[in-house]
Write a protein that holds these residues in place. Structure first.
Motif, PDB file in Angstrom:
ATOM      1  N   UNK A  74       0.817  -1.210   0.000  1.00  0.00           N
ATOM      2  CA  UNK A  74       0.000   0.000   0.000  1.00  0.00           C
ATOM      3  C   UNK A  74       0.852   1.261   0.000  1.00  0.00           C
ATOM      4  N   UNK A  75       2.058   1.150   0.547  1.00  0.00           N
ATOM      5  CA  UNK A  75       2.970   2.306   0.618  1.00  0.00           C
ATOM      6  C   UNK A  75       4.082   2.228  -0.411  1.00  0.00           C
ATOM      7  N   UNK A  76       4.053   1.195  -1.268  1.00  0.00           N
ATOM      8  CA  UNK A  76       5.111   1.012  -2.283  1.00  0.00           C
ATOM      9  C   UNK A  76       6.497   1.062  -1.647  1.00  0.00           C
ATOM     10  N   UNK A  77       6.624   0.420  -0.508  1.00  0.00           N
ATOM     11  CA  UNK A  77       7.856   0.516   0.273  1.00  0.00           C
ATOM     12  C   UNK A  77       8.394  -0.874   0.601  1.00  0.00           C
ATOM     13  N   UNK A  78       9.717  -0.998   0.523  1.00  0.00           N
ATOM     14  CA  UNK A  78      10.400  -2.218   0.931  1.00  0.00           C
ATOM     15  C   UNK A  78      11.344  -1.867   2.073  1.00  0.00           C
ATOM     16  N   UNK A  79      11.459  -2.771   3.026  1.00  0.00           N
ATOM     17  CA  UNK A  79      12.291  -2.556   4.208  1.00  0.00           C
ATOM     18  C   UNK A  79      13.359  -3.636   4.304  1.00  0.00           C
ATOM     19  N   UNK A  80      14.444  -3.297   5.001  1.00  0.00           N
ATOM     20  CA  UNK A  80      15.457  -4.284   5.329  1.00  0.00           C
ATOM     21  C   UNK A  80      15.850  -4.066   6.783  1.00  0.00           C
ATOM     22  N   UNK A  81      15.426  -4.986   7.641  1.00  0.00           N
ATOM     23  CA  UNK A  81      15.825  -4.952   9.037  1.00  0.00           C
ATOM     24  C   UNK A  81      17.133  -5.717   9.168  1.00  0.00           C
ATOM     25  N   UNK A  82      18.159  -5.027   9.642  1.00  0.00           N
ATOM     26  CA  UNK A  82      19.483  -5.628   9.752  1.00  0.00           C
ATOM     27  C   UNK A  82      19.873  -5.704  11.219  1.00  0.00           C
ATOM     28  N   UNK A  83      20.040  -6.911  11.719  1.00  0.00           N
ATOM     29  CA  UNK A  83      20.445  -7.141  13.105  1.00  0.00           C
ATOM     30  C   UNK A  83      21.804  -7.820  13.145  1.00  0.00           C
ATOM     31  N   UNK A  84      22.417  -7.794  14.314  1.00  0.00           N
ATOM     32  CA  UNK A  84      23.725  -8.438  14.507  1.00  0.00           C
ATOM     33  C   UNK A  84      24.704  -8.037  13.412  1.00  0.00           C
ATOM     34  N   UNK A  85      24.790  -6.765  13.157  1.00  0.00           N
ATOM     35  CA  UNK A  85      25.622  -6.277  12.062  1.00  0.00           C
ATOM     36  C   UNK A  85      27.096  -6.540  12.325  1.00  0.00           C
ATOM     37  N   UNK A  86      27.809  -6.817  11.231  1.00  0.00           N
ATOM     38  CA  UNK A  86      29.231  -7.118  11.276  1.00  0.00           C
ATOM     39  C   UNK A  86      29.983  -6.098  10.429  1.00  0.00           C
ATOM     40  N   UNK A  87      31.277  -5.891  10.690  1.00  0.00           N
ATOM     41  CA  UNK A  87      32.059  -4.964   9.852  1.00  0.00           C
ATOM     42  C   UNK A  87      31.984  -5.324   8.373  1.00  0.00           C
ATOM     43  N   UNK A  88      31.896  -6.598   8.056  1.00  0.00           N
ATOM     44  CA  UNK A  88      31.830  -7.006   6.652  1.00  0.00           C
ATOM     45  C   UNK A  88      30.493  -6.667   5.980  1.00  0.00           C
ATOM     46  N   UNK A  89      29.523  -6.177   6.743  1.00  0.00           N
ATOM     47  CA  UNK A  89      28.275  -5.697   6.167  1.00  0.00           C
ATOM     48  C   UNK A  89      28.405  -4.261   5.660  1.00  0.00           C
ATOM     49  N   UNK A  90      29.533  -3.636   5.931  1.00  0.00           N
ATOM     50  CA  UNK A  90      29.757  -2.268   5.470  1.00  0.00           C
ATOM     51  C   UNK A  90      29.711  -2.199   3.948  1.00  0.00           C
ATOM     52  N   UNK A  91      28.865  -1.334   3.426  1.00  0.00           N
ATOM     53  CA  UNK A  91      28.676  -1.214   1.978  1.00  0.00           C
ATOM     54  C   UNK A  91      27.667  -0.113   1.693  1.00  0.00           C
ATOM     55  N   UNK A  92      27.553   0.232   0.415  1.00  0.00           N
ATOM     56  CA  UNK A  92      26.421   1.039  -0.032  1.00  0.00           C
ATOM     57  C   UNK A  92      25.292   0.063  -0.374  1.00  0.00           C
TER      58      UNK A  92
END
Length: 121
Positions: A74-92
């Protein structure tokens, strides 16, 4: 014209959480699959997660159990919940959507401009 605008990126410590959002706007008939991709410095863009219009999901092995993709049609929106983040998740992080226009049978692919996620202490 179709625009995808991401938000929610930033700097977070290892083990922390972030929630990315991506809103799709413009004059279109419907949105099909949506997804999140990421590109770290010196590396190719890679898939993070995708979600179909009906809610079917797919994740990269590196994020399974830590990231959750969801959408609000309904909102034309996508989400990404990111937990337990690691340094290797660093990115654009880039969002992606397949959009259909009235009178057309095929979906066209669109990309957002990206949002930086940095995981560092």
């Amino acid at each position: 014209q179709v625009q995808l605008v991401e938000s929610g990126g930033g700097l977070v410590q290892p083990g922390g959480s972030l929630r990315l959002s991506c809103v799709t706007s413009g004059s279109f008939f419907s949105i099909g699959a949506m997804g999140w991709y990421r590109q770290a410095p010196g590396k190719q863009r890679e898939l993070v997660a995708t979600i179909t219009r009906s809610g079917g999901t797919n994740y990269a092995d590196s994020v399974k159990g830590r990231f959750t993709i969801s959408r609000d049609n309904a909102k034309n929106t996508v989400y990404l919940q990111m937990n337990s983040l690691k340094p290797e998740d660093t990115a654009v992080y880039y969002c992606n959507a397949y959009v259909k226009f009235l009178g057309e049978s095929l979906y066209r692919e669109y990309w957002g401009q990206g949002t930086q996620v940095t995981v560092s202490s």
